[in-house]
Design a protein around this motif. Structure first.
Motif, mmCIF file in Angstrom:
data_model
loop_
_atom_site.group_PDB
_atom_site.id
_atom_site.type_symbol
_atom_site.label_atom_id
_atom_site.label_comp_id
_atom_site.label_asym_id
_atom_site.label_seq_id
_atom_site.Cartn_x
_atom_site.Cartn_y
_atom_site.Cartn_z
ATOM 1 N N VAL A 1 87.433 50.520 133.242
ATOM 2 C CA VAL A 1 86.302 50.678 132.336
ATOM 3 C C VAL A 1 86.162 49.406 131.507
ATOM 4 O O VAL A 1 87.153 48.792 131.138
ATOM 5 C CB VAL A 1 86.521 51.890 131.395
ATOM 6 N N THR A 2 84.923 49.016 131.239
ATOM 7 C CA THR A 2 84.669 47.847 130.401
ATOM 8 C C THR A 2 84.027 48.299 129.098
ATOM 9 O O THR A 2 83.062 49.067 129.101
ATOM 10 C CB THR A 2 83.736 46.844 131.116
ATOM 11 N N PHE A 3 84.595 47.822 127.999
ATOM 12 C CA PHE A 3 84.048 48.081 126.667
ATOM 13 C C PHE A 3 83.555 46.764 126.099
ATOM 14 O O PHE A 3 84.208 45.738 126.262
ATOM 15 C CB PHE A 3 85.137 48.638 125.737
ATOM 16 N N VAL A 4 82.400 46.810 125.443
ATOM 17 C CA VAL A 4 81.872 45.624 124.764
ATOM 18 C C VAL A 4 81.514 46.027 123.341
ATOM 19 O O VAL A 4 81.281 47.201 123.053
ATOM 20 C CB VAL A 4 80.638 45.026 125.485
ATOM 21 N N LEU B 1 81.243 49.962 121.937
ATOM 22 C CA LEU B 1 82.250 50.488 121.023
ATOM 23 C C LEU B 1 82.209 49.719 119.712
ATOM 24 O O LEU B 1 82.234 48.491 119.708
ATOM 25 C CB LEU B 1 83.641 50.364 121.656
ATOM 26 N N ASP B 2 82.125 50.462 118.618
ATOM 27 C CA ASP B 2 82.208 49.885 117.277
ATOM 28 C C ASP B 2 83.375 50.558 116.567
ATOM 29 O O ASP B 2 83.235 51.660 116.046
ATOM 30 C CB ASP B 2 80.921 50.118 116.501
ATOM 31 N N GLY C 1 91.025 58.637 117.239
ATOM 32 C CA GLY C 1 90.627 57.350 116.650
ATOM 33 C C GLY C 1 89.174 57.052 116.969
ATOM 34 O O GLY C 1 88.292 57.860 116.693
ATOM 35 N N THR C 2 88.915 55.925 117.605
ATOM 36 C CA THR C 2 87.544 55.551 117.953
ATOM 37 C C THR C 2 86.995 56.349 119.123
ATOM 38 O O THR C 2 85.802 56.308 119.385
ATOM 39 C CB THR C 2 87.463 54.065 118.353
ATOM 40 N N LEU D 1 83.212 60.319 112.759
ATOM 41 C CA LEU D 1 81.915 59.644 112.615
ATOM 42 C C LEU D 1 81.725 58.506 113.603
ATOM 43 O O LEU D 1 80.593 58.140 113.911
ATOM 44 C CB LEU D 1 81.760 59.097 111.195
ATOM 45 N N THR D 2 82.819 57.913 114.076
ATOM 46 C CA THR D 2 82.730 56.722 114.920
ATOM 47 C C THR D 2 82.117 57.014 116.251
ATOM 48 O O THR D 2 82.264 57.982 116.865
ATOM 49 C CB THR D 2 84.124 56.100 115.085
#
Length: 170
Positions: A86-89, A103-104, A142-143, A169-170
């Motif tokens: 998986v790729t997260f940016v 992802l923030d 977490g996130t 909330l994230t």
């Protein structure tokens, strides 16, 4: 999404101080309760507000820490992070690659750079590839990086749980 040079003012309060979101100042980022302490995050000093909050919870000890956001969270590299198939940016990426997940992490744990997160992503990919699980439970999400990866890898049912309000909330 917080800019890397944003100043964070983190107030550490013993116990569980819960601010009322409707009366929180605009600089309020969020609250993190962990191991008998409350951590309140702001983008500006809020000494008077926090003192009033602590007083309303009958708490006398408050400490304030200051740092820049870049020092709190290493953040995703601008090119993203690929692990476990998986790729997260970053959420503010100008042109996310096809299939990449945004992802923030804000001030919550789980930007993908921690060795345990990377190991879990790789393990999750292996489990999905060899065992085809129908559901995944992520405790202390977490996130939500692991739940997002599970869903992207095709797991039918994913449940993520965290007692940290900022994680929700994230």
């Amino acid at each position: 999404m917080l800019a890397p040079d944003t100043n964070l003012y983190i107030y550490e309060i013993p116990g569980e101080a819960v601010p009322d979101p409707s009366t929180s100042p605009p600089s309020f980022v969020g609250l993190w309760n962990e191991e008998g302490f409350s951590y309140l995050f702001f983008t500006a000093p809020e000494d008077a507000y926090v003192a009033d909050l602590a007083k309303s919870h009958d708490i006398s000890s408050v400490s304030r820490h200051e740092m820049q956001y870049r020092d709190w969270q290493t953040g995703l590299p601008s090119v993203g992070l690929s692990a476990g198939g998986v790729t997260f940016v970053p959420a503010d990426h100008p042109a996310p690659p096809a299939g990449a997940l945004l992802l923030d992490p804000s001030v919550v744990f789980g930007d993908g750079n921690h060795p345990t997160t990377l190991a879990c992503l790789r393990c999750l990919e292996e489990i999905v590839r060899t065992g085809h699980p129908r559901s995944v439970l992520d405790l202390g999400t977490g996130t939500g990086i692991l739940e997002l990866a599970a869903a992207a890898l095709g797991v039918e049912r994913v449940l993520a749980v965290d007692k940290n309000h900022l994680s929700v909330l994230t």
